[in-house]
Design an enzyme around this catalytic site. Structure first.
Site, PDB file in Angstrom:
ATOM      1  N   HIS A 120       0.849  -1.206   0.000  1.00 11.31           N
ATOM      2  CA  HIS A 120       0.000   0.000   0.000  1.00 11.31           C
ATOM      3  C   HIS A 120       0.881   1.252   0.000  1.00 11.31           C
ATOM      4  O   HIS A 120       1.268   1.767   1.047  1.00 11.31           O
ATOM      5  CB  HIS A 120      -0.920  -0.007   1.222  1.00 11.31           C
ATOM      6  CG  HIS A 120      -2.035   0.993   1.106  1.00 11.31           C
ATOM      7  ND1 HIS A 120      -3.324   0.723   1.471  1.00 11.31           N
ATOM      8  CD2 HIS A 120      -2.061   2.273   0.641  1.00 11.31           C
ATOM      9  CE1 HIS A 120      -4.092   1.786   1.245  1.00 11.31           C
ATOM     10  NE2 HIS A 120      -3.333   2.744   0.739  1.00 11.31           N
ATOM     11  N   HIS A 154       1.682   5.114  -2.035  1.00 11.80           N
ATOM     12  CA  HIS A 154       1.320   6.170  -2.994  1.00 11.80           C
ATOM     13  C   HIS A 154       2.617   6.739  -3.560  1.00 11.80           C
ATOM     14  O   HIS A 154       3.359   7.408  -2.844  1.00 11.80           O
ATOM     15  CB  HIS A 154       0.485   7.251  -2.307  1.00 11.80           C
ATOM     16  CG  HIS A 154      -0.807   6.724  -1.765  1.00 11.80           C
ATOM     17  ND1 HIS A 154      -1.941   6.650  -2.528  1.00 11.80           N
ATOM     18  CD2 HIS A 154      -1.130   6.211  -0.551  1.00 11.80           C
ATOM     19  CE1 HIS A 154      -2.929   6.123  -1.795  1.00 11.80           C
ATOM     20  NE2 HIS A 154      -2.451   5.838  -0.596  1.00 11.80           N
ATOM     21  N   HIS A 187      -5.895  -0.707   5.192  1.00 11.66           N
ATOM     22  CA  HIS A 187      -5.682   0.006   6.466  1.00 11.66           C
ATOM     23  C   HIS A 187      -6.828  -0.113   7.468  1.00 11.66           C
ATOM     24  O   HIS A 187      -7.455   0.884   7.841  1.00 11.66           O
ATOM     25  CB  HIS A 187      -5.345   1.472   6.217  1.00 11.66           C
ATOM     26  CG  HIS A 187      -6.177   2.180   5.160  1.00 11.66           C
ATOM     27  ND1 HIS A 187      -7.539   2.203   5.176  1.00 11.66           N
ATOM     28  CD2 HIS A 187      -5.804   2.878   4.055  1.00 11.66           C
ATOM     29  CE1 HIS A 187      -7.993   2.899   4.147  1.00 11.66           C
ATOM     30  NE2 HIS A 187      -6.948   3.315   3.442  1.00 11.66           N
ATOM     31  N   ASP A 206       0.826   2.373   3.850  1.00 13.10           N
ATOM     32  CA  ASP A 206       0.005   3.493   3.347  1.00 13.10           C
ATOM     33  C   ASP A 206       0.871   4.745   3.193  1.00 13.10           C
ATOM     34  O   ASP A 206       0.461   5.855   3.541  1.00 13.10           O
ATOM     35  CB  ASP A 206      -1.207   3.760   4.254  1.00 13.10           C
ATOM     36  CG  ASP A 206      -2.245   4.665   3.582  1.00 13.10           C
ATOM     37  OD1 ASP A 206      -2.060   5.032   2.406  1.00 13.10           O
ATOM     38  OD2 ASP A 206      -3.237   5.015   4.251  1.00 13.10           O
TER      39      ASP A 206
END
Lengths: 430, 310
Positions: free
Chosen positions: A68, A70, A239, A312
């Site tokens: 996960h 970005h 999450h 995340d």
């Protein structure tokens, strides 16, 4: 070192190979030749025609993965790029990441998937694109899933937003289910979330910030479970943060439904009480919850309800974060600190055994995404993380490899100093 | 005589001794306000900026008057909406203003936590004039001054705060201040306007106005905002008035004297009956007068001024 080098002929001495499946540790020398594990159990030899690397005090484990992340490319290359994200991943001991599709343009077309693969092709770190569930991530029409899979997408997600429309989610599950590819859902009821800034509790009342109740997450998880019963497919809950959410997943698993989930290090390291100073580096979505929720996350990790630990990683520029709390975006970076925080918050206090924690960061995400598992065996590709579990290091903001600095862990002393990573025929040493 | 903290960001964590000091100092200033020339040179040479990022009439005027009565130089910066929209960050706005050599900043902003954020951006003393739905400390201080004046003490008093507790910084600061001073606090309103976990702050809660009236020595009636109805937090103004409007008829049931407060501006006929607001039970205008005195006290105590009050 700055960039990885070719893993042509390397002899590693003094390290301990940790087999995560068999849960065995063995102190043994091994060689890597042309990116593959050549011999395990060799004497250090003066005649060895390559580099001899002393890794005494370090563990050798299958390459760690963060499913996960970005990477912000394309669109926000000021915050992160594939290259900088890969550098941060290596520094965090990771050999693979999944790239979330909330980029600009969104990863909802084969071209964007191919672009990401191309950007990453020379990297040591494998980048697995996650494509959007819906076109432009607006929650209306499902993407060209078959072609996206062929281009290299390993899962689908509208992460950052939920797939709020249950009928759309149903179609997405039916369609992706044909290819055994999971939908990763950011579970949040948009109406209950509305304008939320932090966890809804006495803390949000004290701080005068709009709360996000646990129910916002739990309702969507319950909805997804109902849809799995209706139409099959595979849901992976991103999450997870609430006690009720963990319990829902636990029961759904007991029922035999194809559901998996992940937790982030920050939801394990903090509760909402740390927000007393309105620190925007503690503003995330889902928000930091309470000690009761954290205890349930621990239980979920121990009993296998929670399959994966993922960071995340959400880079944001200083300009975006150095503002009043309400104006700041959600999210923190996490690639470089995930291993350390997990060792410090789960393994050292005895909440989770080392092998279990590592498996949730290497084998489990690959199993969920149906990727080949790295094996430490002669003849296999060397996909390895080498780190010292008990050697500590300090998180220093100016040494962070990510292009962004939004971390609440700056200044922390963390265990698990990364020594080196190997993958894709490359070798990188811290 | 100084306060424990350099700034006044809220009443959370402010000790009883500091609140008492502010209230006692305000009493001295109130005497000055009744003089023929209600002005003292105490803060001469000090520059104070009133930064109002949210519309305000009475709080801004009250602060400005307090500053002028103390002979400070004052500048007003008023803008609605966030400066972010104009392309400048809040941090840059205040750093630019501070670069003009100012000593104190009085700030009101729609976002909770802004006063604390400003202390990280600038060196000047920061006074919170209301931040989001967080705190409005000078309002609570003037409320406490008014109550102490009217009823002689705060310890043991039963104060019920009625209305939209969820969105009220006035409630936020009153709860903290009153509890610190040994008063008991009840919050009363529809369940939709009572925030999560409020009882953990040490207050009683009730959703029935009659219950609050029966219990309380004081009702602090909050302004209800029309937008809250539009966002569905209660069904109609009519029903709100019927259920939570404070009226003489309701007060008569208690059969004893109850002090009525309101932080203003009043919606007559909504949260409070018009006649009641003007009645002998009401201390609403005393609150306004005390507002100037309390703000003078806060400005003086945070100015680092060595001189005496007068």
């Amino acid at each position: 070192m700055d960039k990885p080098i070719k893993a042509e002929k390397l002899l590693f001495t003094g390290g301990e190979i940790l087999d995560l499946s068999a849960k065995k540790r063995e102190r043994v020398n091994f060689t890597v030749v042309d990116g593959k594990i050549d011999k395990i159990g060799v004497e250090k030899h003066a005649s060895f025609q390559g580099e001899v690397i002393d890794i005494s005090g370090n563990l050798v484990v299958p390459g760690l993965m963060d499913m996960h992340v970005h990477l912000r490319e394309p669109g926000r290359e000021d915050e992160e790029t594939v290259a900088s994200g890969c550098a941060a991943a290596m520094a965090g001991g990771l050999t693979a990441v999944c790239a979330m599709p909330n980029t600009d343009p969104a990863c909802d077309k084969q071209e964007v998937v191919r672009f990401l693969k191309k950007q990453a092709e020379a990297e040591l770190v494998e980048v697995f694109p996650i494509a959007a569930v819906t076109k432009k991530r607006v929650g209306a029409e499902i993407t060209e899933m078959a072609e996206l899979i062929r281009a290299g997408a390993v899962a689908f997600s509208d992460d950052g937003s939920p797939v709020a429309n249950s009928a759309v989610m149903r179609r997405a599950l039916e369609y992706s289910g044909m290819y055994q590819v999971p939908i990763i859902d950011h579970c949040e009821d948009p109406y209950l979330f509305a304008g939320g800034q932090m966890n809804e509790s006495v803390m949000s009342t004290r701080l005068g910030l709009t709360g996000i109740p646990n129910a916002a997450e739990e309702i969507m998880i319950a909805r997804d479970i109902a849809l799995l019963r209706l139409c099959g497919g595979h849901v992976h809950i991103a999450h997870i943060s609430t006690a009720g959410g963990v319990e829902l997943v636990r029961r759904a698993k007991a029922e035999g439904l194809p559901i998996t989930c992940e937790v982030t290090p920050h939801h394990l390291a903090f509760t909402d009480e740390v927000l007393a100073n309105f620190d925007t580096n503690l503003k995330m979505n889902p928000p930091l919850r309470t000690t009761h929720d954290v205890a349930s996350l621990h239980d979920g990790l121990r009993d296998g309800t929670i399959d994966v630990i993922a960071s995340d990683h959400a880079p944001h520029s200083v300009e975006e974060k150095d503002v009043e709390f309400m104006a700041a975006p959600f999210g923190i970076i996490g690639l470089e600190t995930m291993l350390g925080v997990i060792l410090s918050k789960l393994v050292e206090p005895g909440i989770l055994a080392l092998v279990e924690a590592l498996a949730k960061m290497s084998l489990a995400p690959r199993s969920i995404l149906r990727l080949p598992l790295p094996r430490i065996k002669e003849g296999e590709l060397a996909n390895l993380t080498i780190f010292a579990a008990d050697k500590s290091w300090r998180v220093e903001a100016d040494k962070i490899k990510s292009l962004s600095r939004n971390t609440p862990f700056a200044g922390w002393e963390l265990p698990g100093k990364v020594f080196a990573v190997l993958n894709n025929h490359l070798y990188w040493q811290m | 005589m100084t306060l424990a903290s350099k700034h006044l960001l809220g009443l959370e964590g402010v000790p009883e001794s500091d609140i008492s000091l502010i209230l006692d100092t305000a009493v001295s200033f109130k005497e000055i306000l009744s003089r023929p020339i209600p002005k003292v040179p105490t803060l001469r040479g000090l520059t104070i900026v009133n930064l109002f990022f949210e519309p305000s009439t009475r709080t801004r005027i009250s602060f400005e008057l307090a500053e002028k009565r103390l002979s400070a130089d004052t500048v007003n910066f008023t803008t609605s909406g966030s400066s972010v929209k104009k392309g400048e960050t809040l941090k840059d706005t205040v750093r630019n203003i501070e670069a003009m050599k100012i000593d104190m900043v009085v700030v009101r902003h729609a976002a909770s936590g802004v006063p604390l954020f400003l202390t990280k951006c600038i060196d000047a003393v920061v006074i919170n004039a209301g931040d989001g739905t967080h705190e409005h400390p000078t309002q609570a201080l003037l409320d406490m001054l008014t109550l102490r004046e009217k009823l002689g003490k705060l310890r043991g008093l039963k104060v019920a705060i009625v209305g939209d507790i969820s969105h009220s910084r006035v409630a936020g600061s009153n709860i903290r201040g009153l509890l610190t001073m040994g008063a008991q606090v009840m919050v009363c309103g529809p369940k939709t306007l009572l925030p999560a976990g409020i009882e953990e702050l040490g207050v009683k809660t009730s959703t029935r106005l009659d219950e609050a009236i029966e219990w309380a020595d004081v009702l602090n009636v909050l302004r209800i905002q029309i937008e809250r109805q539009e966002s569905g937090l209660f069904p109609s103004i009519r029903e709100y008035h019927a259920e939570y409007g404070v009226t003489r008829r309701r007060l008569q049931q208690a059969n004893r004297e109850i002090v009525i407060m309101h932080p203003g501006p009043i919606n007559r006929g909504v949260e409070i009956e018009s006649e009641l607001a003007d009645s002998e039970f009401s201390v609403i205008l005393d609150q306004v007068t005390n507002g100037v005195a309390v703000r003078m006290a806060v400005l003086y105590l945070l100015s680092g001024s060595e001189g005496s009050v007068v």
